[in-house]
Motif scaffolding. Sequence first.
Motif, short mmCIF file in Angstrom:
data_model
loop_
_atom_site.label_atom_id
_atom_site.label_comp_id
_atom_site.label_asym_id
_atom_site.label_seq_id
_atom_site.Cartn_x
_atom_site.Cartn_y
_atom_site.Cartn_z
N SER A 166 0.84 -1.19 0.00
CA SER A 166 0.00 0.00 0.00
C SER A 166 0.88 1.24 0.00
CB SER A 166 -0.92 0.02 1.23
OG SER A 166 -1.73 1.18 1.23
N GLU A 167 0.60 2.13 -0.95
CA GLU A 167 1.33 3.39 -1.01
C GLU A 167 0.73 4.39 -0.02
OE1 GLU A 167 0.95 4.42 -5.09
OE2 GLU A 167 2.51 3.03 -5.75
N TYR A 168 1.35 5.56 0.08
CA TYR A 168 0.90 6.60 1.01
C TYR A 168 0.29 7.78 0.25
CZ TYR A 168 3.35 4.19 4.75
OH TYR A 168 3.76 3.25 5.67
N THR A 169 -0.63 8.45 0.92
CA THR A 169 -1.23 9.65 0.35
C THR A 169 -1.37 10.69 1.45
OG1 THR A 169 -3.08 10.50 -0.97
CG2 THR A 169 -3.61 8.93 0.79
N LEU A 170 -1.51 11.94 1.05
CA LEU A 170 -1.67 13.04 1.99
C LEU A 170 -3.14 13.45 2.02
CD1 LEU A 170 -0.18 15.03 3.87
CD2 LEU A 170 0.09 16.54 1.91
N ALA A 171 -3.74 13.47 3.21
CA ALA A 171 -5.17 13.77 3.34
C ALA A 171 -5.38 15.06 4.13
CB ALA A 171 -5.89 12.61 4.04
N MET A 172 -6.42 15.81 3.75
CA MET A 172 -6.80 17.04 4.44
C MET A 172 -8.25 17.36 4.08
SD MET A 172 -4.61 19.58 1.96
CE MET A 172 -3.34 18.32 1.75
N ARG A 173 -8.86 18.33 4.75
CA ARG A 173 -10.24 18.68 4.42
C ARG A 173 -10.29 19.38 3.06
NH1 ARG A 173 -10.90 24.18 5.86
NH2 ARG A 173 -9.34 24.90 7.37
N ASN A 174 -11.45 19.32 2.41
CA ASN A 174 -11.60 19.85 1.05
C ASN A 174 -11.22 21.31 0.92
OD1 ASN A 174 -12.32 17.57 -0.34
ND2 ASN A 174 -14.53 17.89 -0.12
N ASP A 175 -11.59 22.11 1.93
CA ASP A 175 -11.33 23.55 1.85
C ASP A 175 -10.08 23.97 2.63
OD1 ASP A 175 -12.43 22.98 4.29
OD2 ASP A 175 -13.76 24.73 4.36
N HIS A 176 -9.19 23.03 2.84
CA HIS A 176 -7.92 23.34 3.50
C HIS A 176 -7.11 24.30 2.62
CE1 HIS A 176 -3.96 22.80 5.36
NE2 HIS A 176 -4.56 22.16 6.35
N PRO A 177 -6.39 25.26 3.22
CA PRO A 177 -5.60 26.21 2.42
C PRO A 177 -4.58 25.55 1.49
CG PRO A 177 -5.77 26.97 4.69
CD PRO A 177 -6.37 25.60 4.66
N ALA A 240 -2.71 14.79 7.25
CA ALA A 240 -2.30 13.47 7.71
C ALA A 240 -1.78 12.64 6.55
CB ALA A 240 -3.47 12.75 8.38
N VAL A 241 -0.66 11.99 6.76
CA VAL A 241 -0.15 11.01 5.80
C VAL A 241 -0.72 9.66 6.20
CG1 VAL A 241 1.87 9.91 4.79
CG2 VAL A 241 1.98 12.31 5.50
N VAL A 242 -1.46 9.03 5.28
CA VAL A 242 -2.10 7.75 5.59
C VAL A 242 -1.83 6.76 4.46
CG1 VAL A 242 -3.93 8.70 7.04
CG2 VAL A 242 -4.27 8.55 4.57
N PRO A 243 -1.75 5.47 4.77
CA PRO A 243 -1.63 4.47 3.70
C PRO A 243 -2.92 4.44 2.90
CG PRO A 243 -1.93 3.40 5.83
CD PRO A 243 -1.74 4.85 6.11
N LYS A 244 -2.81 4.24 1.60
CA LYS A 244 -4.00 4.26 0.75
C LYS A 244 -5.01 3.18 1.12
CE LYS A 244 -2.09 6.59 -3.30
NZ LYS A 244 -1.81 6.52 -4.75
N ILE A 245 -4.53 2.11 1.76
CA ILE A 245 -5.45 1.07 2.21
C ILE A 245 -6.48 1.63 3.18
CG2 ILE A 245 -3.85 0.39 4.05
CD1 ILE A 245 -4.97 -2.35 3.99
N ALA A 246 -6.10 2.70 3.91
CA ALA A 246 -7.00 3.26 4.92
C ALA A 246 -8.07 4.15 4.32
CB ALA A 246 -6.19 4.06 5.95
N THR A 247 -7.92 4.55 3.08
CA THR A 247 -8.81 5.57 2.51
C THR A 247 -10.07 4.99 1.88
OG1 THR A 247 -7.66 5.56 0.38
CG2 THR A 247 -6.85 7.09 2.07
N CYS A 302 -6.98 -3.89 -7.45
CA CYS A 302 -6.99 -2.59 -6.76
C CYS A 302 -5.83 -1.73 -7.24
CB CYS A 302 -6.89 -2.80 -5.25
SG CYS A 302 -6.74 -1.28 -4.31
N ALA A 303 -6.09 -0.47 -7.51
CA ALA A 303 -5.04 0.43 -8.04
C ALA A 303 -3.97 0.72 -7.01
CB ALA A 303 -5.68 1.74 -8.50
N HIS A 304 -4.28 0.46 -5.70
CA HIS A 304 -3.32 0.76 -4.66
C HIS A 304 -2.32 -0.37 -4.46
CE1 HIS A 304 -5.98 3.98 -4.13
NE2 HIS A 304 -6.76 3.47 -3.21
N CYS A 305 -2.52 -1.51 -5.11
CA CYS A 305 -1.64 -2.67 -4.93
C CYS A 305 -0.59 -2.72 -6.03
CB CYS A 305 -2.44 -3.97 -4.95
SG CYS A 305 -3.68 -4.06 -3.68
N THR A 306 0.51 -3.35 -5.74
CA THR A 306 1.53 -3.59 -6.74
C THR A 306 1.70 -5.08 -6.89
OG1 THR A 306 3.31 -3.54 -5.10
CG2 THR A 306 2.75 -1.46 -6.16
#
Length: 315
Positions: A166-177, A240-247, A302-306
Amino acid sequence: MKNQELTLLYVFDAIMTEGSVTRAAERLAMTQPAVSNAVSRMRHVWKDPLFIKKGRAIEPTSFALSLWDQVRAPMHELSNAVDASAFEPKESKRKFRIAVTDVLVDLIWQPLACTLQRTAPGIDLYAVPYTQATAFNQLREAHVDLAIGMLTGHDSSLRSIWLFDSEYTLAMRNDHPLAKNGITMEQFLEAKHLMVSLSGDTTGIIDLALSQRGLKRRVAVTVNHFAVVPQLLKESDMIAVVPKIATGGAGYQDGIQFAELPFEMDPTSIYLIWHTRHDRDPGLIWMRQMVEEITKMKWKGCAHCTGKGSAVVGL
């Protein structure tokens, strides 16, 4: 060894494995008074208290720990030799404990529980909290049968099967600066970070990757499970940096923006792990196959898997 002592060793092994007289009685299909009587005989035969009450729990003495260290592997080997062809899923009343994170519970527990209900209705399945610091010792001490998670070292007492990356992604609220454009490394480091820490530590894989570059971020808040991350992000300026599996959870589908990290980060490999004492245990072999099949079925395409092999390897 006298037959009586061999019988007592089976009861002793069950108590040490379960950490409870009550659960040991359930495991052995005995009454609790019968197990308590066996403990009294152990104390007399081996001339040691063996177990000290601590509130509602029991704590083994140093003699008990030393004895178990010597007998648990031979006991499991004897059981496996006797029961090598005796496991019948439909008839089994076995209990399986798996150390696993909340993300993986969300991913595989429902199909796994449904499959058990259909093919092995007498089997019980228990999820035990997983952390890298405790999971391997839980396996060595027979507190869990399997663990699902990352590998952080090599140990000849354990075995593993690769499940997925699982790769990592950066998450935040939609209207975050920071949500409008690609985030820079400077912005990443200056932001307040929400970190999922299963062990309670305030540094993790991301911090290690940054430290190798001579950099450091600010971890403002930690939590010990992934399910609360979306709501905390929606109500704050944290990222937050989260693994894509969590999203894949419902909370991430509305109101959360994802972005690429401003630096290279290797994906995390997730493995199914067990102790070598269970290499020939037919029940554990069956459960391992179930978990592997269901996990890979959920992640197929799944696109998140290799793509990667699934050969068994020693740690």
